[in-house]
Design a protein around this motif. Structure first.
Motif, PDB file in Angstrom:
ATOM      1  N   LYS A 122     -34.887  52.072 -23.531  1.00 23.23           N
ATOM      2  CA  LYS A 122     -35.039  51.317 -24.791  1.00 23.23           C
ATOM      3  C   LYS A 122     -35.770  52.136 -25.846  1.00 23.23           C
ATOM      4  O   LYS A 122     -35.401  52.123 -27.021  1.00 23.23           O
ATOM      5  CB  LYS A 122     -35.771  50.006 -24.539  1.00 23.23           C
ATOM      6  N   ALA A 123     -36.797  52.877 -25.440  1.00 22.47           N
ATOM      7  CA  ALA A 123     -37.522  53.730 -26.382  1.00 22.47           C
ATOM      8  C   ALA A 123     -36.628  54.846 -26.908  1.00 22.47           C
ATOM      9  O   ALA A 123     -36.653  55.170 -28.097  1.00 22.47           O
ATOM     10  CB  ALA A 123     -38.760  54.311 -25.711  1.00 22.47           C
ATOM     11  N   ALA A 124     -35.811  55.439 -26.027  1.00 23.72           N
ATOM     12  CA  ALA A 124     -34.900  56.502 -26.454  1.00 23.72           C
ATOM     13  C   ALA A 124     -33.837  55.961 -27.410  1.00 23.72           C
ATOM     14  O   ALA A 124     -33.489  56.614 -28.396  1.00 23.72           O
ATOM     15  CB  ALA A 124     -34.237  57.143 -25.245  1.00 23.72           C
TER      16      ALA A 124
ATOM     17  N   HIS B  30     -34.202  53.346 -29.337  1.00 22.79           N
ATOM     18  CA  HIS B  30     -34.904  53.007 -30.579  1.00 22.79           C
ATOM     19  C   HIS B  30     -35.123  54.253 -31.442  1.00 22.79           C
ATOM     20  O   HIS B  30     -35.040  54.180 -32.667  1.00 22.79           O
ATOM     21  CB  HIS B  30     -36.247  52.339 -30.252  1.00 22.79           C
ATOM     22  N   GLN B  31     -35.384  55.388 -30.805  1.00 20.08           N
ATOM     23  CA  GLN B  31     -35.556  56.644 -31.533  1.00 20.08           C
ATOM     24  C   GLN B  31     -34.229  57.325 -31.836  1.00 20.08           C
ATOM     25  O   GLN B  31     -34.211  58.396 -32.413  1.00 20.08           O
ATOM     26  CB  GLN B  31     -36.440  57.597 -30.739  1.00 20.08           C
ATOM     27  N   GLN B  32     -33.127  56.716 -31.426  1.00 20.44           N
ATOM     28  CA  GLN B  32     -31.775  57.238 -31.627  1.00 20.44           C
ATOM     29  C   GLN B  32     -31.639  58.655 -31.066  1.00 20.44           C
ATOM     30  O   GLN B  32     -31.120  59.562 -31.718  1.00 20.44           O
ATOM     31  CB  GLN B  32     -31.400  57.193 -33.098  1.00 20.44           C
ATOM     32  N   LEU B  33     -32.091  58.811 -29.839  1.00 20.92           N
ATOM     33  CA  LEU B  33     -32.002  60.086 -29.141  1.00 20.92           C
ATOM     34  C   LEU B  33     -30.540  60.400 -28.862  1.00 20.92           C
ATOM     35  O   LEU B  33     -29.795  59.554 -28.380  1.00 20.92           O
ATOM     36  CB  LEU B  33     -32.791  59.996 -27.831  1.00 20.92           C
ATOM     37  N   LYS B  34     -30.115  61.598 -29.179  1.00 22.12           N
ATOM     38  CA  LYS B  34     -28.709  61.995 -29.022  1.00 22.12           C
ATOM     39  C   LYS B  34     -28.402  62.380 -27.577  1.00 22.12           C
ATOM     40  O   LYS B  34     -29.261  62.827 -26.842  1.00 22.12           O
ATOM     41  CB  LYS B  34     -28.386  63.191 -29.926  1.00 22.12           C
TER      42      LYS B  34
END
Length: 113
Positions: free
Chosen positions: A89-91, A93-97
């Motif tokens: 969820k954190a990834a 939210h940070q829009q991690l590619k």
């Protein structure tokens, strides 16, 4: 050797194998999402097998059921999926590619999805 000793040895070896596979996956996989999959699945199963082998061994040798080991296994199986869910969820939210596909087949498959 008794059947119980063979079972304990098999659980310990299988658990060790799963822990190694999960650890290698953590290092070798290309992006965060796939890297998280190794420890949450394989390593959790491996540690569960090791705790079960330890529980069986000490139960057979000392004739005592260790509740601490049961609590370790319970805590492990409850917290690993929750932690993985929170990290994903954190990834997101940070829009991690995600990692880029390397072959033409993989790129076509990603475009189709």
């Amino acid at each position: 050797m008794t059947v119980l000793e063979y079972l304990i040895a098999m659980l310990a070896l299988l658990g060790s194998l799963f822990v190694v596979v999960g650890s290698v996956a953590l290092v070798k996989l290309p992006d965060f999402y796939t890297r998280l999959h190794g420890p949450t699945k394989a390593t959790t199963l491996g540690l569960g097998s090791l705790v079960l082998a330890s529980l069986l061994y000490f139960n057979a040798v000392e004739q005592v059921l260790s509740l601490q080991q049961l609590l370790i296994a319970l805590f492990l199986f409850i917290t690993a999926p929750i932690t993985a869910h929170m990290l994903i969820k954190a990834a997101l939210h940070q829009q991690l590619k995600t990692a880029k596909a390397t072959s033409g087949k993989e790129q076509a498959k990603l475009k189709a999805d």
